[in-house]
Design an enzyme around this catalytic site. Structure first.
Site, PDB file in Angstrom:
ATOM      1  CD1 TRP A  11       7.537  29.270  19.460  1.00  0.00           C
ATOM      2  CD2 TRP A  11       8.028  27.042  19.722  1.00  0.00           C
ATOM      3  NE1 TRP A  11       8.754  29.062  18.942  1.00  0.00           N
ATOM      4  CE2 TRP A  11       9.123  27.535  18.838  1.00  0.00           C
ATOM      5  CE3 TRP A  11       8.205  25.761  19.754  1.00  0.00           C
ATOM      6  CZ2 TRP A  11      10.063  26.880  18.263  1.00  0.00           C
ATOM      7  CZ3 TRP A  11       9.301  25.015  19.297  1.00  0.00           C
ATOM      8  CH2 TRP A  11      10.481  25.754  18.457  1.00  0.00           C
ATOM      9  CB  SER A  65       2.039  25.229  25.256  1.00  0.00           C
ATOM     10  OG  SER A  65       3.303  25.395  25.463  1.00  0.00           O
ATOM     11  CG  PHE A 127       8.530  21.642  20.624  1.00  0.00           C
ATOM     12  CD1 PHE A 127       8.440  21.876  21.815  1.00  0.00           C
ATOM     13  CD2 PHE A 127       7.343  21.853  19.854  1.00  0.00           C
ATOM     14  CE1 PHE A 127       7.415  22.535  22.427  1.00  0.00           C
ATOM     15  CE2 PHE A 127       6.234  22.551  20.539  1.00  0.00           C
ATOM     16  CZ  PHE A 127       6.437  22.805  21.842  1.00  0.00           C
ATOM     17  CG  LEU A 130      11.558  17.606  24.230  1.00  0.00           C
ATOM     18  CD1 LEU A 130      11.926  18.751  24.059  1.00  0.00           C
ATOM     19  CD2 LEU A 130      12.095  16.638  25.442  1.00  0.00           C
ATOM     20  CG  ASP A 188       4.276  19.205  30.451  1.00  0.00           C
ATOM     21  OD1 ASP A 188       5.333  19.247  29.609  1.00  0.00           O
ATOM     22  OD2 ASP A 188       3.342  19.800  30.271  1.00  0.00           O
ATOM     23  CG  HIS A 216       3.882  20.213  26.641  1.00  0.00           C
ATOM     24  ND1 HIS A 216       3.638  21.086  27.766  1.00  0.00           N
ATOM     25  CD2 HIS A 216       3.880  21.220  25.657  1.00  0.00           C
ATOM     26  CE1 HIS A 216       3.614  22.232  27.144  1.00  0.00           C
ATOM     27  NE2 HIS A 216       3.733  22.090  25.985  1.00  0.00           N
TER      28      HIS A 216
END
Length: 240
Positions: A11, A65, A127, A130, A188, A216
């Site tokens: 995403w 993901s 994002f 992260l 993660d 991640h």
């Protein structure tokens, strides 16, 4: 004849993010990085219908993901017409519930979704940070990831988040009898590595491994190590 492997991105980030991994795999396989559908629908069947129509059959399906979750669902749909499945930091369910607690807390997801509604651009940057969290060069990797962010006015952004919240692959993972490898990242911030044991318990056959000292975004940070693990698994599966 070399095996064909499809790589699906996650995403909010474009497929170019996966090119280092595709290059590391490409000497031994025919690798195709394919974009995710650009849909306003959050119905899993709509996303899978498009992918099933667009992607070649009788190949390995892999994804990062959300791309890995879609690859898993498509593998189950295709059954024997899928050579094998590899997911990269993908959970059976992205958002935690009583039935699947080792996932992103529902409150965290709700706040993230609300933020994307208010400012998709700011949410995409958050994002990226992260994703980079837990990797060796968090700041540098975050800057790299920001070069791969999707357009903030993309209608599929919110649909993709809704899909993440509702896609439940427990039955799909249990039903797919081909080779399965699921790779998680120890640090993660989005998909807990602790989900590994629960994932393994679902599989009729397959492996779950956790890579240490990465997050991640290990598809960019650990591309060579991931490629080596993936190729070893595919070779072993072909020797059976």
């Amino acid at each position: 004849m070399r095996e064909t492997l499809i790589l699906l991105p996650g995403w909010g980030l474009d497929g170019a993010l996966l090119q280092p991994l595709a290059k590391a795999l490409g000497g031994d396989m025919q690798v195709q990085v394919s974009a995710l559908p650009r849909l306003s629908s959050a119905a899993a069947a709509d996303w899978l219908d498009e992918l099933d129509t667009r992607l070649p059959h009788d190949c390995w399906l892999a994804g990062w993901s959300l791309g890995g979750m879609l690859a898993a669902a498509l593998a189950a749909r295709r059954g024997e017409r899928c050579r094998g499945l590899i997911t990269l930091v993908s959970n059976a369910c992205f958002v935690a519930s009583a039935a699947w607690p080792t996932a992103m807390p529902a409150q965290t997801y709700a706040a993230f979704y609300e933020g994307c509604q208010e400012s998709a651009g700011a949410t995409l940057k958050r994002f990226a940070m992260l994703c980079a969290q837990g990797c060796a060069d968090t700041r540098g990797l975050s800057r790299q990831l920001q070069n791969h962010l999707a357009s903030s006015d993309e209608p599929s952004l919110l649909a993709g988040l809704r899909l993440l919240a509702t896609l439940d692959n427990r039955a799909a993972l249990a039903a797919f009898t081909g080779p399965q490898l699921h790779l998680l990242a120890e640090q993660d911030a989005l998909v807990p590595a602790a989900a590994g044991d629960a994932l393994l318990a679902l599989l009729p056959t397959g492996e779950v491994d956790v890579l240490e000292d990465c997050g991640h975004a290990f598809v960019l940070d650990q591309a060579d190590a991931l490629a080596a693990l993936m190729l070893d698994f595919i070779c072993e599966a072909n020797d059976v």
